[in-house]
Design a protein around this motif. Structure first.
Motif, PDB file in Angstrom:
ATOM      1  N   ASN A   6     106.861  94.701 117.075  1.00  0.00           N
ATOM      2  CA  ASN A   6     106.219  95.846 117.088  1.00  0.00           C
ATOM      3  C   ASN A   6     105.764  95.950 115.878  1.00  0.00           C
ATOM      4  N   PRO A   7     104.527  95.468 115.477  1.00  0.00           N
ATOM      5  CA  PRO A   7     103.877  95.529 114.052  1.00  0.00           C
ATOM      6  C   PRO A   7     103.544  96.720 113.594  1.00  0.00           C
ATOM      7  N   LEU A   8     103.194  96.884 112.260  1.00  0.00           N
ATOM      8  CA  LEU A   8     102.286  97.873 111.807  1.00  0.00           C
ATOM      9  C   LEU A   8     100.936  97.717 112.040  1.00  0.00           C
ATOM     10  N   GLU A   9     100.200  98.814 112.179  1.00  0.00           N
ATOM     11  CA  GLU A   9      98.847  98.952 112.411  1.00  0.00           C
ATOM     12  C   GLU A   9      97.901  98.150 111.378  1.00  0.00           C
ATOM     13  N   GLN A  10      97.957  98.385 110.087  1.00  0.00           N
ATOM     14  CA  GLN A  10      97.044  98.221 109.000  1.00  0.00           C
ATOM     15  C   GLN A  10      97.991  96.733 108.239  1.00  0.00           C
ATOM     16  N   ALA A  11      98.468  96.210 108.810  1.00  0.00           N
ATOM     17  CA  ALA A  11      99.369  95.108 108.166  1.00  0.00           C
ATOM     18  C   ALA A  11      98.460  93.966 107.397  1.00  0.00           C
ATOM     19  N   PHE A  12      98.392  93.646 106.255  1.00  0.00           N
ATOM     20  CA  PHE A  12      97.761  92.789 105.340  1.00  0.00           C
ATOM     21  C   PHE A  12      98.305  91.441 105.277  1.00  0.00           C
ATOM     22  N   ARG A  13      99.617  91.333 105.519  1.00  0.00           N
ATOM     23  CA  ARG A  13     100.121  90.119 105.680  1.00  0.00           C
ATOM     24  C   ARG A  13     101.394  90.222 106.960  1.00  0.00           C
ATOM     25  N   ARG A  14     101.740  88.840 107.126  1.00  0.00           N
ATOM     26  CA  ARG A  14     102.850  89.012 108.049  1.00  0.00           C
ATOM     27  C   ARG A  14     104.278  89.596 107.464  1.00  0.00           C
ATOM     28  N   PRO A  15     105.162  90.314 108.275  1.00  0.00           N
ATOM     29  CA  PRO A  15     106.283  90.677 107.495  1.00  0.00           C
ATOM     30  C   PRO A  15     107.285  89.582 107.342  1.00  0.00           C
ATOM     31  N   ASN A  16     108.006  89.667 106.280  1.00  0.00           N
ATOM     32  CA  ASN A  16     108.978  88.614 105.897  1.00  0.00           C
ATOM     33  C   ASN A  16     109.932  89.044 104.785  1.00  0.00           C
ATOM     34  N   VAL A  17     110.946  88.868 104.849  1.00  0.00           N
ATOM     35  CA  VAL A  17     112.085  89.155 104.034  1.00  0.00           C
ATOM     36  C   VAL A  17     112.890  87.919 103.491  1.00  0.00           C
ATOM     37  N   ASN A  18     112.791  87.830 102.256  1.00  0.00           N
ATOM     38  CA  ASN A  18     113.792  86.673 101.670  1.00  0.00           C
ATOM     39  C   ASN A  18     114.525  87.417 100.460  1.00  0.00           C
ATOM     40  N   LEU A  19     115.679  87.254 100.376  1.00  0.00           N
ATOM     41  CA  LEU A  19     116.660  87.712  99.489  1.00  0.00           C
ATOM     42  C   LEU A  19     117.264  86.316  98.864  1.00  0.00           C
ATOM     43  N   ARG A  20     116.903  86.480  97.328  1.00  0.00           N
ATOM     44  CA  ARG A  20     117.499  85.267  96.460  1.00  0.00           C
ATOM     45  C   ARG A  20     118.334  85.795  95.476  1.00  0.00           C
ATOM     46  N   SER A  21     119.343  84.939  95.349  1.00  0.00           N
ATOM     47  CA  SER A  21     120.202  85.171  94.083  1.00  0.00           C
ATOM     48  C   SER A  21     119.728  84.780  92.840  1.00  0.00           C
ATOM     49  N   ASN A  22     118.779  83.835  92.633  1.00  0.00           N
ATOM     50  CA  ASN A  22     118.181  83.282  91.470  1.00  0.00           C
ATOM     51  C   ASN A  22     117.081  84.185  90.999  1.00  0.00           C
ATOM     52  N   SER A  23     117.390  84.915  89.901  1.00  0.00           N
ATOM     53  CA  SER A  23     116.331  85.856  89.352  1.00  0.00           C
ATOM     54  C   SER A  23     114.875  84.971  89.103  1.00  0.00           C
ATOM     55  N   PHE A  24     114.972  83.885  88.867  1.00  0.00           N
ATOM     56  CA  PHE A  24     113.919  83.034  88.463  1.00  0.00           C
ATOM     57  C   PHE A  24     113.076  82.794  89.805  1.00  0.00           C
ATOM     58  N   THR A  25     113.768  82.198  90.687  1.00  0.00           N
ATOM     59  CA  THR A  25     112.785  81.900  92.056  1.00  0.00           C
ATOM     60  C   THR A  25     112.652  83.352  92.744  1.00  0.00           C
ATOM     61  N   ASN A  26     113.304  84.196  92.438  1.00  0.00           N
ATOM     62  CA  ASN A  26     112.714  85.531  92.931  1.00  0.00           C
ATOM     63  C   ASN A  26     111.312  85.945  92.425  1.00  0.00           C
ATOM     64  N   GLN A  27     111.368  85.767  90.943  1.00  0.00           N
ATOM     65  CA  GLN A  27     110.177  86.120  90.163  1.00  0.00           C
ATOM     66  C   GLN A  27     108.918  85.280  90.665  1.00  0.00           C
ATOM     67  N   TYR A  28     109.386  84.025  90.800  1.00  0.00           N
ATOM     68  CA  TYR A  28     108.282  83.028  91.153  1.00  0.00           C
ATOM     69  C   TYR A  28     107.625  83.445  92.820  1.00  0.00           C
ATOM     70  N   TRP A  29     108.604  83.760  93.589  1.00  0.00           N
ATOM     71  CA  TRP A  29     108.094  83.891  94.874  1.00  0.00           C
ATOM     72  C   TRP A  29     107.416  85.299  94.963  1.00  0.00           C
ATOM     73  N   THR A  30     107.870  86.308  94.026  1.00  0.00           N
ATOM     74  CA  THR A  30     107.201  87.622  94.122  1.00  0.00           C
ATOM     75  C   THR A  30     105.828  87.408  93.678  1.00  0.00           C
ATOM     76  N   THR A  31     105.494  86.540  92.570  1.00  0.00           N
ATOM     77  CA  THR A  31     104.350  86.235  92.094  1.00  0.00           C
ATOM     78  C   THR A  31     103.432  85.613  93.145  1.00  0.00           C
ATOM     79  N   VAL A  32     104.003  84.592  93.404  1.00  0.00           N
ATOM     80  CA  VAL A  32     103.278  83.790  94.581  1.00  0.00           C
ATOM     81  C   VAL A  32     102.877  84.469  96.009  1.00  0.00           C
TER      82      VAL A  32
END
Length: 191
Positions: A6-32
Motif C-alpha cells: 500500500n505505497p505512498l502516492e508521491q514516493a521518491f524511492r522504495r521504502p526501506n528501513v535498516n537499523l544499525r548499531s554502529n554509528s559509522f555505518t549508519n552515517q555512511y548509509w545515510t549519506t549513500v
C-alpha cells in the motif's frame, strides 16, 4: 512490507528501513542512501529549471531521525512480567473491559491498519490512488534493478575484464554455477 503493498502516492524511492548499531555505518548509509540521491535529484531539478527541494526534505527527515537515533541504534531488552501478573489476576470481565493484552494482536493486520490510517488521516492521501501508487512503486523497483545491472556491468568492464586473474576466477565461479545447475536438472529428472 505494508508500505510496499500500500505505497505512498508521491514516493521518491522504495521504502526501506535498516537499523544499525554502529554509528559509522549508519552515517555512511545515510549519506549513500539519502544525501547523495537528494543531491543528484536537486541537480536534475536545477538543470530542468525547477526549484530544488529534496535536500530540504532530507534535512527535515534527518532532524526527525536524529531524535530517534539513540533508541534505534542501541539494543533494548524489555521486561513485561508485571503486565503478565496483572493479566493473570484479572477476572474475565475485567479482561474484556480493560483489554490491553498485546499477545492477542494480529501484528500484520495492525501494521496494515496503521499504514492505511497514516496514508488517509496524516498524509491526506485518497485510498483510490493505490493502483497508480503501486504502478509507480513497480517503476521505481525496475529503475533500481536497471541501475544495479548497469553498475555491475560497469564494474565488470573496469575491473574484471582487464585482469587475467580476475577473469580466471570469474570463469571458475561461472563454471561451478553451471555444474550446480546441471546437477539439479539431472537430479530432478530422476524422480
Amino acid at each position: 512490507m505494508t508500505f510496499k503493498t500500500n505505497p505512498l502516492e508521491q514516493a521518491f524511492r522504495r521504502p526501506n528501513v535498516n537499523l544499525r548499531s554502529n554509528s559509522f555505518t549508519n552515517q555512511y548509509w545515510t549519506t549513500v542512501s539519502h544525501t547523495l540521491p537528494a543531491l543528484i535529484y536537486d541537480g536534475y531539478l536545477r538543470l530542468t529549471g525547477s526549484k530544488p527541494r529534496m535536500m530540504k526534505t532530507i534535512t527535515r527527515l534527518h532532524k526527525a531521525m536524529m531524535v530517534l537515533e539513540y533508541f534505534t541504534s542501541h539494543s533494548w531488552v524489555w521486561n513485561n512480567d508485571n503486565v503478565g501478573m496483572l493479566i493473570a489476576q484479572m477476572s474475565p470481565e475485567d479482561k474484556k473491559v480493560f483489554n490491553f493484552d498485546v499477545r492477542q494482536l494480529h501484528w500484520a493486520e495492525y501494521m496494515e491498519s496503521y499504514c492505511m490510517g497514516t496514508k488517509k488521516y496524516v498524509l491526506n492521501e485518497e485510498l483510490s490512488g493505490l493502483p497508480a501508487a503501486r504502478k509507480h512503486l513497480n517503476k521505481l523497483r525496475n529503475i533500481r534493478y536497471t541501475f544495479n545491472t548497469i553498475l555491475v556491468v560497469f564494474i565488470w568492464r573496469v575491473f574484471i575484464a582487464r585482469s587475467l586473474m580476475a577473469r580466471n576466477i570469474w570463469y571458475f565461479v561461472v563454471s561451478l554455477c553451471f555444474k550446480f545447475l546441471s546437477y539439479f536438472r539431472a537430479s530432478s529428472t530422476m524422480r
